[in-house]
Design a protein around this motif. Structure first.
Motif, PDB file in Angstrom:
ATOM      1  N   ARG A   1     107.864  69.390 -14.998  1.00 41.99           N
ATOM      2  CA  ARG A   1     107.874  70.454 -13.994  1.00 41.99           C
ATOM      3  C   ARG A   1     108.449  71.743 -14.564  1.00 41.99           C
ATOM      4  O   ARG A   1     107.910  72.834 -14.367  1.00 41.99           O
ATOM      5  CB  ARG A   1     108.666  70.003 -12.759  1.00 41.99           C
ATOM      6  CG  ARG A   1     108.025  68.845 -12.011  1.00 41.99           C
ATOM      7  CD  ARG A   1     108.748  68.553 -10.703  1.00 41.99           C
ATOM      8  NE  ARG A   1     110.123  68.126 -10.902  1.00 41.99           N
ATOM      9  CZ  ARG A   1     110.509  66.871 -11.106  1.00 41.99           C
ATOM     10  NH1 ARG A   1     109.604  65.901 -11.151  1.00 41.99           N
ATOM     11  NH2 ARG A   1     111.782  66.566 -11.259  1.00 41.99           N
TER      12      ARG A   1
ATOM     13  N   PRO B   1     101.704  69.920  -8.924  1.00 40.76           N
ATOM     14  CA  PRO B   1     101.841  70.936  -7.876  1.00 40.76           C
ATOM     15  C   PRO B   1     103.148  71.721  -7.968  1.00 40.76           C
ATOM     16  O   PRO B   1     103.151  72.947  -7.780  1.00 40.76           O
ATOM     17  CB  PRO B   1     101.765  70.117  -6.579  1.00 40.76           C
ATOM     18  CG  PRO B   1     100.988  68.896  -6.958  1.00 40.76           C
ATOM     19  CD  PRO B   1     101.419  68.586  -8.349  1.00 40.76           C
ATOM     20  N   VAL B   2     104.247  71.026  -8.253  1.00 40.11           N
ATOM     21  CA  VAL B   2     105.529  71.720  -8.389  1.00 40.11           C
ATOM     22  C   VAL B   2     105.518  72.597  -9.640  1.00 40.11           C
ATOM     23  O   VAL B   2     106.000  73.736  -9.625  1.00 40.11           O
ATOM     24  CB  VAL B   2     106.697  70.715  -8.436  1.00 40.11           C
ATOM     25  CG1 VAL B   2     108.026  71.449  -8.588  1.00 40.11           C
ATOM     26  CG2 VAL B   2     106.706  69.856  -7.190  1.00 40.11           C
TER      27      VAL B   2
ATOM     28  N   THR C   1     104.034  80.181 -10.913  1.00 36.43           N
ATOM     29  CA  THR C   1     103.818  81.387 -10.112  1.00 36.43           C
ATOM     30  C   THR C   1     105.126  82.148  -9.917  1.00 36.43           C
ATOM     31  O   THR C   1     105.178  83.387 -10.039  1.00 36.43           O
ATOM     32  CB  THR C   1     103.215  81.020  -8.744  1.00 36.43           C
ATOM     33  OG1 THR C   1     101.953  80.382  -8.943  1.00 36.43           O
ATOM     34  CG2 THR C   1     103.012  82.256  -7.883  1.00 36.43           C
ATOM     35  N   ALA C   2     106.182  81.417  -9.626  1.00 33.37           N
ATOM     36  CA  ALA C   2     107.485  82.048  -9.426  1.00 33.37           C
ATOM     37  C   ALA C   2     107.989  82.697 -10.713  1.00 33.37           C
ATOM     38  O   ALA C   2     108.570  83.789 -10.680  1.00 33.37           O
ATOM     39  CB  ALA C   2     108.494  81.015  -8.927  1.00 33.37           C
TER      40      ALA C   2
ATOM     41  N   LEU D   1     112.460  77.089  -4.011  1.00 31.65           N
ATOM     42  CA  LEU D   1     112.106  76.469  -5.292  1.00 31.65           C
ATOM     43  C   LEU D   1     113.047  75.315  -5.622  1.00 31.65           C
ATOM     44  O   LEU D   1     112.612  74.248  -6.070  1.00 31.65           O
ATOM     45  CB  LEU D   1     112.132  77.504  -6.411  1.00 31.65           C
ATOM     46  CG  LEU D   1     111.028  78.560  -6.393  1.00 31.65           C
ATOM     47  CD1 LEU D   1     111.335  79.657  -7.405  1.00 31.65           C
ATOM     48  CD2 LEU D   1     109.669  77.928  -6.695  1.00 31.65           C
TER      49      LEU D   1
ATOM     50  N   ASP E   1     103.016  74.105 -10.911  1.00 30.95           N
ATOM     51  CA  ASP E   1     102.229  75.303 -10.635  1.00 30.95           C
ATOM     52  C   ASP E   1     102.991  76.288  -9.755  1.00 30.95           C
ATOM     53  O   ASP E   1     102.883  77.511  -9.929  1.00 30.95           O
ATOM     54  CB  ASP E   1     100.903  74.913  -9.985  1.00 30.95           C
ATOM     55  CG  ASP E   1      99.979  74.160 -10.939  1.00 30.95           C
ATOM     56  OD1 ASP E   1     100.259  74.158 -12.154  1.00 30.95           O
ATOM     57  OD2 ASP E   1      98.981  73.573 -10.466  1.00 30.95           O
ATOM     58  N   GLU E   2     103.766  75.776  -8.813  1.00 29.52           N
ATOM     59  CA  GLU E   2     104.604  76.643  -7.984  1.00 29.52           C
ATOM     60  C   GLU E   2     105.648  77.359  -8.847  1.00 29.52           C
ATOM     61  O   GLU E   2     105.920  78.554  -8.670  1.00 29.52           O
ATOM     62  CB  GLU E   2     105.303  75.828  -6.898  1.00 29.52           C
ATOM     63  CG  GLU E   2     104.389  75.299  -5.811  1.00 29.52           C
ATOM     64  CD  GLU E   2     104.114  76.333  -4.732  1.00 29.52           C
ATOM     65  OE1 GLU E   2     104.656  77.454  -4.814  1.00 29.52           O
ATOM     66  OE2 GLU E   2     103.358  76.013  -3.802  1.00 29.52           O
ATOM     67  N   ILE E   3     106.236  76.619  -9.774  1.00 25.84           N
ATOM     68  CA  ILE E   3     107.238  77.208 -10.663  1.00 25.84           C
ATOM     69  C   ILE E   3     106.598  78.256 -11.568  1.00 25.84           C
ATOM     70  O   ILE E   3     107.193  79.309 -11.849  1.00 25.84           O
ATOM     71  CB  ILE E   3     107.932  76.112 -11.497  1.00 25.84           C
ATOM     72  CG1 ILE E   3     108.738  75.180 -10.581  1.00 25.84           C
ATOM     73  CG2 ILE E   3     108.850  76.723 -12.550  1.00 25.84           C
ATOM     74  CD1 ILE E   3     109.327  73.969 -11.287  1.00 25.84           C
TER      75      ILE E   3
ATOM     76  N   ASP F   1     115.258  81.629  -7.154  1.00 23.09           N
ATOM     77  CA  ASP F   1     115.349  81.835  -5.709  1.00 23.09           C
ATOM     78  C   ASP F   1     116.202  83.065  -5.395  1.00 23.09           C
ATOM     79  O   ASP F   1     115.869  83.856  -4.505  1.00 23.09           O
ATOM     80  CB  ASP F   1     115.961  80.607  -5.023  1.00 23.09           C
ATOM     81  CG  ASP F   1     114.963  79.465  -4.834  1.00 23.09           C
ATOM     82  OD1 ASP F   1     113.765  79.740  -4.632  1.00 23.09           O
ATOM     83  OD2 ASP F   1     115.392  78.299  -4.893  1.00 23.09           O
TER      84      ASP F   1
ATOM     85  N   LEU G   1     112.216  72.450  -3.453  1.00 21.04           N
ATOM     86  CA  LEU G   1     110.991  71.803  -3.927  1.00 21.04           C
ATOM     87  C   LEU G   1     111.298  70.845  -5.066  1.00 21.04           C
ATOM     88  O   LEU G   1     110.774  69.723  -5.121  1.00 21.04           O
ATOM     89  CB  LEU G   1     109.998  72.888  -4.382  1.00 21.04           C
ATOM     90  CG  LEU G   1     108.552  72.470  -4.652  1.00 21.04           C
ATOM     91  CD1 LEU G   1     107.869  72.045  -3.359  1.00 21.04           C
ATOM     92  CD2 LEU G   1     107.791  73.647  -5.281  1.00 21.04           C
TER      93      LEU G   1
END
Length: 215
Positions: free
Chosen positions: A29, A190-191, A197-198, A152, A193-195, A129, A155
């Motif tokens: 992740r 999924p996590v 983007t952040a 984040l 990909d979120e990271i 965050d 998550l």
């Protein structure tokens, strides 16, 4: 920041397989941070460490190869300046260390080492965050509860919880099956990909050049 205390307490009584997989999943992740902040050549170099961490779980890497990888990383780390905990290189180093620590956990499986992976990633995401939330200082007075984690960090905590649940439910308490490992690694996407983007958003806010060394 409120940490994932229950998970880290669970690691104290976890078997070696759980410690190894937990650390590898954190690295998977967290690899999004490294991958977003470096150039293609460094991404390829890092990918080798990440693959080695997962290969060790299925018995496809010998201890000599793993030890050599850690030594190679240590030589690289000595050349990176990370004194600024708000700078790009700090995040690059810390996210890279997640993969190397996953290898180290395999060589010397301890709850403390595995927990370090989770704590490190929580710290990095808590920092994100804070930045994405406006960067305002939070004052916690004596006796007051810690503020809740940001989106984040929360998550990541949920992902850690899910990993332990998957591992505790496995029928064979020996080495994790390849099917289980593949499923856990896929669940990290999924996590991840979120990271990613952040990380891109934080880099833009901070004015980092994400494909070059900081001067």
């Amino acid at each position: 920041m409120t940490r994932n205390v229950a998970v880290y307490q669970s690691l104290q009584s976890a078997d070696e397989v759980t410690l190894n997989v937990f650390a590898a999943a954190c690295a998977e992740r967290g690899s999004a941070i490294y991958q977003e902040l470096v150039d293609d050549a460094d991404r390829e170099w890092f990918a080798q460490f990440l693959e080695l961490a997962w290969s060790s779980l299925s018995g496809e890497a010998d201890e000599g190869e793993l030890a050599d990888a850690i030594e190679e990383f240590q030589e690289w780390a000595e050349s990176v300046e990370t004194e600024d905990s708000e700078g790009k290189d700090f995040y690059v180093m810390q996210s890279a260390m997640l993969a190397v620590n996953a290898i180290a956990v395999h060589l010397n499986p301890t709850a403390a080492r595995a927990e370090m992976s989770g704590q490190t990633l929580e710290t990095l995401l808590g920092g994100f965050d804070h930045r994405l939330g406006g960067g305002q200082p939070v004052i916690v007075r004596a006796g007051e509860p810690s503020p809740p984690p940001g989106p984040l960090q929360r998550l990541e905590q949920d992902a850690q919880n899910a990993i332990l649940q998957s591992l505790s439910a496995r029928a064979d308490q020996g080495r994790a099956s390849q099917e289980l490992l593949d499923g856990i690694r896929a669940s990290c996407r999924p996590v991840h990909d979120e990271i990613a983007t952040a990380t891109s958003s934080v880099a833009e806010l901070a004015g980092w050049d994400v494909h070059a060394e900081e001067e």
